[in-house]
Design an enzyme around this catalytic site. Sequence first.
Site, PDB file in Angstrom:
ATOM      1  CB  THR A  57      -5.598   7.864   0.182  1.00 15.78           C
ATOM      2  OG1 THR A  57      -5.974   6.492   0.087  1.00 15.78           O
ATOM      3  CG2 THR A  57      -4.594   7.976   1.326  1.00 15.78           C
ATOM      4  CE1 TYR A  69      -0.009   6.383  -0.559  1.00 13.87           C
ATOM      5  CE2 TYR A  69      -1.962   5.250   0.238  1.00 13.87           C
ATOM      6  CZ  TYR A  69      -1.380   6.204  -0.567  1.00 13.87           C
ATOM      7  OH  TYR A  69      -2.172   6.987  -1.373  1.00 13.87           O
TER       8      TYR A  69
HETATM    9  P1  NAP Z   1       1.068   7.659  -9.273  1.00 11.95           P
HETATM   10  O1  NAP Z   1       0.578   7.368 -10.653  1.00 11.95           O
HETATM   11  O2  NAP Z   1       1.869   6.640  -8.551  1.00 11.95           O
HETATM   12  O3  NAP Z   1       1.921   9.017  -9.361  1.00 11.95           O
HETATM   13  C1  NAP Z   1       2.691   9.455  -8.284  1.00 11.95           C
HETATM   14  C2  NAP Z   1       3.522  10.641  -8.745  1.00 11.95           C
HETATM   15  O4  NAP Z   1       4.335  11.080  -7.649  1.00 11.95           O
HETATM   16  C3  NAP Z   1       4.479  10.347  -9.893  1.00 11.95           C
HETATM   17  O5  NAP Z   1       4.523  11.468 -10.744  1.00 11.95           O
HETATM   18  C4  NAP Z   1       5.807  10.173  -9.185  1.00 11.95           C
HETATM   19  O6  NAP Z   1       6.934  10.450  -9.998  1.00 11.95           O
HETATM   20  C5  NAP Z   1       5.675  11.220  -8.103  1.00 11.95           C
HETATM   21  N1  NAP Z   1       6.580  11.060  -6.980  1.00 11.95           N
HETATM   22  C6  NAP Z   1       6.898   9.939  -6.284  1.00 11.95           C
HETATM   23  N2  NAP Z   1       7.772  10.192  -5.310  1.00 11.95           N
HETATM   24  C7  NAP Z   1       8.056  11.513  -5.391  1.00 11.95           C
HETATM   25  C8  NAP Z   1       8.920  12.372  -4.698  1.00 11.95           C
HETATM   26  N3  NAP Z   1       9.699  11.943  -3.703  1.00 11.95           N
HETATM   27  N4  NAP Z   1       8.971  13.688  -5.049  1.00 11.95           N
HETATM   28  C9  NAP Z   1       8.203  14.150  -6.061  1.00 11.95           C
HETATM   29  N5  NAP Z   1       7.361  13.379  -6.781  1.00 11.95           N
HETATM   30  C10 NAP Z   1       7.298  12.074  -6.445  1.00 11.95           C
HETATM   31  O7  NAP Z   1      -0.151   8.045  -8.318  1.00 11.95           O
HETATM   32  P2  NAP Z   1      -1.633   8.544  -8.696  1.00 11.95           P
HETATM   33  O8  NAP Z   1      -2.507   7.348  -8.812  1.00 11.95           O
HETATM   34  O9  NAP Z   1      -1.550   9.512  -9.801  1.00 11.95           O
HETATM   35  O10 NAP Z   1      -2.045   9.262  -7.348  1.00 11.95           O
HETATM   36  C11 NAP Z   1      -1.816  10.659  -7.153  1.00 11.95           C
HETATM   37  C12 NAP Z   1      -1.872  10.977  -5.667  1.00 11.95           C
HETATM   38  O11 NAP Z   1      -3.143  10.631  -5.141  1.00 11.95           O
HETATM   39  C13 NAP Z   1      -0.858  10.220  -4.808  1.00 11.95           C
HETATM   40  O12 NAP Z   1      -0.468  11.069  -3.762  1.00 11.95           O
HETATM   41  C14 NAP Z   1      -1.668   9.057  -4.248  1.00 11.95           C
HETATM   42  O13 NAP Z   1      -1.107   8.621  -3.025  1.00 11.95           O
HETATM   43  C15 NAP Z   1      -3.020   9.705  -4.074  1.00 11.95           C
HETATM   44  N6  NAP Z   1      -4.187   8.825  -4.204  1.00 11.95           N
HETATM   45  C16 NAP Z   1      -4.352   8.035  -5.294  1.00 11.95           C
HETATM   46  C17 NAP Z   1      -5.509   7.263  -5.424  1.00 11.95           C
HETATM   47  C18 NAP Z   1      -5.735   6.389  -6.619  1.00 11.95           C
HETATM   48  O14 NAP Z   1      -6.591   5.500  -6.526  1.00 11.95           O
HETATM   49  N7  NAP Z   1      -5.067   6.595  -7.741  1.00 11.95           N
HETATM   50  C19 NAP Z   1      -6.498   7.309  -4.437  1.00 11.95           C
HETATM   51  C20 NAP Z   1      -6.302   8.160  -3.325  1.00 11.95           C
HETATM   52  C21 NAP Z   1      -5.145   8.927  -3.240  1.00 11.95           C
HETATM   53  P3  NAP Z   1       7.564   9.330 -10.995  1.00 11.95           P
HETATM   54  O15 NAP Z   1       6.694   9.347 -12.225  1.00 11.95           O
HETATM   55  O16 NAP Z   1       8.929   9.853 -11.245  1.00 11.95           O
HETATM   56  O17 NAP Z   1       7.518   8.034 -10.263  1.00 11.95           O
HETATM   57  N1  GDD Z   2      -1.366  -4.265  -6.443  1.00 14.60           N
HETATM   58  C1  GDD Z   2      -1.931  -5.466  -6.307  1.00 14.60           C
HETATM   59  N2  GDD Z   2      -1.402  -6.512  -7.011  1.00 14.60           N
HETATM   60  N3  GDD Z   2      -3.000  -5.621  -5.505  1.00 14.60           N
HETATM   61  C2  GDD Z   2      -3.577  -6.841  -5.437  1.00 14.60           C
HETATM   62  C3  GDD Z   2      -3.089  -7.939  -6.144  1.00 14.60           C
HETATM   63  C4  GDD Z   2      -1.942  -7.782  -6.971  1.00 14.60           C
HETATM   64  O1  GDD Z   2      -1.450  -8.695  -7.607  1.00 14.60           O
HETATM   65  N4  GDD Z   2      -3.893  -8.999  -5.872  1.00 14.60           N
HETATM   66  C5  GDD Z   2      -4.827  -8.586  -5.032  1.00 14.60           C
HETATM   67  N5  GDD Z   2      -4.647  -7.276  -4.756  1.00 14.60           N
HETATM   68  C6  GDD Z   2      -5.461  -6.484  -3.816  1.00 14.60           C
HETATM   69  C7  GDD Z   2      -4.649  -5.712  -2.783  1.00 14.60           C
HETATM   70  O2  GDD Z   2      -4.243  -6.573  -1.711  1.00 14.60           O
HETATM   71  C8  GDD Z   2      -5.676  -4.655  -2.361  1.00 14.60           C
HETATM   72  O3  GDD Z   2      -6.512  -5.183  -1.355  1.00 14.60           O
HETATM   73  C9  GDD Z   2      -6.482  -4.414  -3.635  1.00 14.60           C
HETATM   74  O4  GDD Z   2      -6.162  -5.488  -4.533  1.00 14.60           O
HETATM   75  C10 GDD Z   2      -6.165  -3.099  -4.341  1.00 14.60           C
HETATM   76  O5  GDD Z   2      -4.764  -2.988  -4.484  1.00 14.60           O
HETATM   77  P1  GDD Z   2      -4.077  -1.810  -5.356  1.00 14.60           P
HETATM   78  O6  GDD Z   2      -4.618  -1.798  -6.726  1.00 14.60           O
HETATM   79  O7  GDD Z   2      -2.604  -1.946  -5.177  1.00 14.60           O
HETATM   80  O8  GDD Z   2      -4.633  -0.481  -4.661  1.00 14.60           O
HETATM   81  P2  GDD Z   2      -4.736  -0.054  -3.122  1.00 14.60           P
HETATM   82  O9  GDD Z   2      -6.197  -0.043  -2.774  1.00 14.60           O
HETATM   83  O10 GDD Z   2      -3.820  -0.803  -2.264  1.00 14.60           O
HETATM   84  O11 GDD Z   2      -4.179   1.453  -3.188  1.00 14.60           O
HETATM   85  C11 GDD Z   2      -4.600   2.342  -4.227  1.00 14.60           C
HETATM   86  O12 GDD Z   2      -5.756   3.038  -3.807  1.00 14.60           O
HETATM   87  C12 GDD Z   2      -5.580   3.873  -2.635  1.00 14.60           C
HETATM   88  C13 GDD Z   2      -6.946   4.507  -2.326  1.00 14.60           C
HETATM   89  O13 GDD Z   2      -7.743   3.605  -1.618  1.00 14.60           O
HETATM   90  C14 GDD Z   2      -3.422   3.297  -4.499  1.00 14.60           C
HETATM   91  O14 GDD Z   2      -3.734   4.071  -5.625  1.00 14.60           O
HETATM   92  C15 GDD Z   2      -3.187   4.234  -3.316  1.00 14.60           C
HETATM   93  O15 GDD Z   2      -2.232   5.229  -3.684  1.00 14.60           O
HETATM   94  C16 GDD Z   2      -4.518   4.917  -2.952  1.00 14.60           C
HETATM   95  O16 GDD Z   2      -4.345   5.779  -1.859  1.00 14.60           O
END
Ligand code: NAP
Ligand code: GDD
Length: 344
Positions: A133, A156
Amino acid sequence: MPRKTALITGVTGQDGSYLTDFLIKKGYKIIGVKRRSSSFNTKRIDHIYNDIKQSKNFIPYYGDLTDSSNILRIIQSTKPDEIYNLGAQSHVHTSFEIPEYSANADALGTLRILEAIRVLKLQKKTKFYQASTSEIFGNTEIPQNERTPFRPRSPYAISKLYAYWTTVNYREAYDIFAVNGILFNHEGPRRGETFVSRKITRAVSEIYRKKRKFFTLGNLNAKRDWGSAKDYVESMWLMLKAKTPSDYVISTGKSYSVKKFVEEAFKYINIKISWKGKGLKEIGVNKKTGEVYVRVDPVYFRPTDVDELRGDSSKARRELKWRPKTTFQELVSEMMKSDLKEIK
Ligand code: NAP
Ligand code: GDD
């Protein structure tokens, strides 16, 4: 040619479900690892279960990244060609509340899978993708690429950095085809409701449907490089198809503030937002009517936040021929369209 099998952890999550759709279309058989939960958690993959043709290509397993015996047994009995480790406690703010659990699932969970590949002697067969990430960069130079130093700012991000280096180490030490996809924020209609993008598109849709009057956010000035999850899952597959394993930044190259995301979402329903006040008193108002739609609540502030993430994905564009297809404006529109349909 025999069909390829892909094991996906986190299959019930946003990326797990989009990747499953993508790989089934490519002819893969999917081994989907899902957690046991007290209520249904398969909403994002129910369309696969419910489609007789597709469900034949999907084998569900109960599993948890915090349980090494379970991980070992699943990998031993399925011997997949590819493993996509997408499972994680993925919420940055929550990781400050449950730091030890986040490290167990996100850091040690990755180690458990790589150890299973090593112990089962699957080095020559099984390729490994780690969901790394942009959070591992923290507050650093902009834009960030594969050579940018890491300065993680949350439990995280620190856990994910452990997983990043473990992946690199197992590649170098044991010759495992293991890669890190350093993905920047990516969103879509299946995004979890507590991430800021989806929180905004849902709240704006509820205001439009007269189900609420306003909503609250935390840090309005944070900037993120927001791409489309559907575009990004393709890059995971491309990384495992490359000749040699390497780590890649995946991003659009453009960053926007949380405020800009709010403005864009309201634009979809033809409302212009103007911002008034400062700090905790800052509000987002309807330019025409003066109605207050957005307020600040410090409960959403993090002890440490990342100010701006903007990625330089030229390596992936050059070597994998990957590029994002969806603009920021198209992404917000797609999410608004979906939420307006869902919130009747
Ligand atoms: P997400 O929607 O929160 O999905 C996370 C998944 O992990 C869910 O299926 C959850 O299961 C499962 N999980 C949580 N704890 C677990 C455990 N202990 N054992 C097995 N499974 C577990 O996240 P996502 O947005 O799809 O992201 C996928 C991956 O990419 C994550 O590793 C995240 O950190 C990484 N990532 C995401 C982003 C982004 O912007 N979306 C960016 C960079 C990296 P439940 O459904 O049961 O909760
Ligand atoms: N969640 C959330 N809720 N974030 C908020 C809010 C709120 O009400 N208001 C402002 N923010 C700001 C957070 O402080 C952060 O700076 C930004 O919005 C994005 O927050 P999130 O959408 O929670 O995403 P993230 O950037 O912290 O993390 C996501 O992206 C990562 C990759 O850069 C997650 O998907 C991570 O799993 C992933 O690794």
